[in-house]
Design an enzyme around this catalytic site. Sequence first.
Site, PDB file in Angstrom:
ATOM      1  N   SER A  21      -1.088   4.934  -1.562  1.00 45.86           N
ATOM      2  CA  SER A  21      -0.193   6.102  -1.913  1.00 45.86           C
ATOM      3  C   SER A  21       0.883   6.064  -0.780  1.00 45.86           C
ATOM      4  CB  SER A  21      -0.795   7.361  -1.842  1.00 45.86           C
ATOM      5  OG  SER A  21      -1.322   7.735  -0.485  1.00 45.86           O
ATOM      6  N   LYS A  22       0.748   5.568   0.213  1.00 42.48           N
ATOM      7  CA  LYS A  22       1.577   5.828   1.486  1.00 42.48           C
ATOM      8  C   LYS A  22       2.882   4.571   1.341  1.00 42.48           C
ATOM      9  CE  LYS A  22       0.736   9.876   3.304  1.00 42.48           C
ATOM     10  NZ  LYS A  22       1.617  10.649   3.044  1.00 42.48           N
ATOM     11  N   ALA A  46      -6.872   4.066  -1.411  1.00 49.91           N
ATOM     12  CA  ALA A  46      -5.941   5.049  -2.094  1.00 49.91           C
ATOM     13  C   ALA A  46      -4.847   5.616  -1.104  1.00 49.91           C
ATOM     14  CB  ALA A  46      -6.899   6.300  -2.692  1.00 49.91           C
ATOM     15  N   TYR A  47      -5.510   5.981   0.130  1.00 53.32           N
ATOM     16  CA  TYR A  47      -4.260   6.514   1.040  1.00 53.32           C
ATOM     17  C   TYR A  47      -3.378   5.409   1.474  1.00 53.32           C
ATOM     18  CZ  TYR A  47      -2.519   8.898   5.002  1.00 53.32           C
ATOM     19  OH  TYR A  47      -1.742   9.650   6.064  1.00 53.32           O
ATOM     20  N   SER A  48      -3.760   4.470   1.567  1.00 56.92           N
ATOM     21  CA  SER A  48      -2.904   3.237   2.098  1.00 56.92           C
ATOM     22  C   SER A  48      -1.909   3.111   0.961  1.00 56.92           C
ATOM     23  CB  SER A  48      -3.536   2.061   2.471  1.00 56.92           C
ATOM     24  OG  SER A  48      -4.579   2.189   3.524  1.00 56.92           O
TER      25      SER A  48
END
Length: 250
Positions: free
Chosen positions: A160-161, A156-158
């Site tokens: 989103s970035k 999710a973090y990857s």
Amino acid sequence: MPMNFAGRFSGRSAVITGGASGIGLAVAQRIVDEGGRVCVWDRDPAQIEQAKAIVPGLRGVTLDVADAASVEVAARSTIDAFGAVDILVTSAAITGPNMTTWSYSVEDWRGVIDININGVFYCNKALVPHMLERNYGRIVNIASIAGKEGNPNASAYSTSKAAVIGLTKSLGKELAKTKVTVNCVTPAAVRTAIFKQMKQEHIDFMLSKIPMARFGEVEEVAALISWIASEECSFTTAAVFDVSGGRATY
């Protein structure tokens, strides 16, 4: 020690999301030290008060950047308070849990996406029209090396970035014939309070990928952001700046 440039932001006003701590606070400190005014948008009122004690004259607005209506209200109130907003730095973000993609709950996924990319979109959307009216603006969206490489157990973090990078490139090209520039930075791991959201093995993994064999310092990232947010950075837009200790390969 940071090498400050006296007066670089004289007469300029900035909004920094997630600016009450970490990279955002380091940028706020630098802009104020160099003659600018800063309003931090953060969801933690206690943290805002602590930040005000650190940075003289700092303003703060408590809000959740994932709430589009609240962002619009904050934009109007900040413009009213300062008379103008020249700079936007989007630093607000969460990591989400460290686990495999198929183990991720829908709720956790949405939580990361809502803050890390929807929040960036809402803030850019709210302030771009104002910058266009004034024919000047500097937007710096903070992405991550994870958005380029995709860290395992951080889907999710990857994601989103990576989306922040895409948004920056698209918006920057839309505004390329104006005096509003839009760029992003992709730091490798920087030791901030966000580490508290991560498992130790994930922190160790990130460190192992950095050729300099150390984590970045918030002041190092703030130095680059401050230049991108200045008038001097005038022929660069829709660009991605790495702050990765040698990790980035493209």
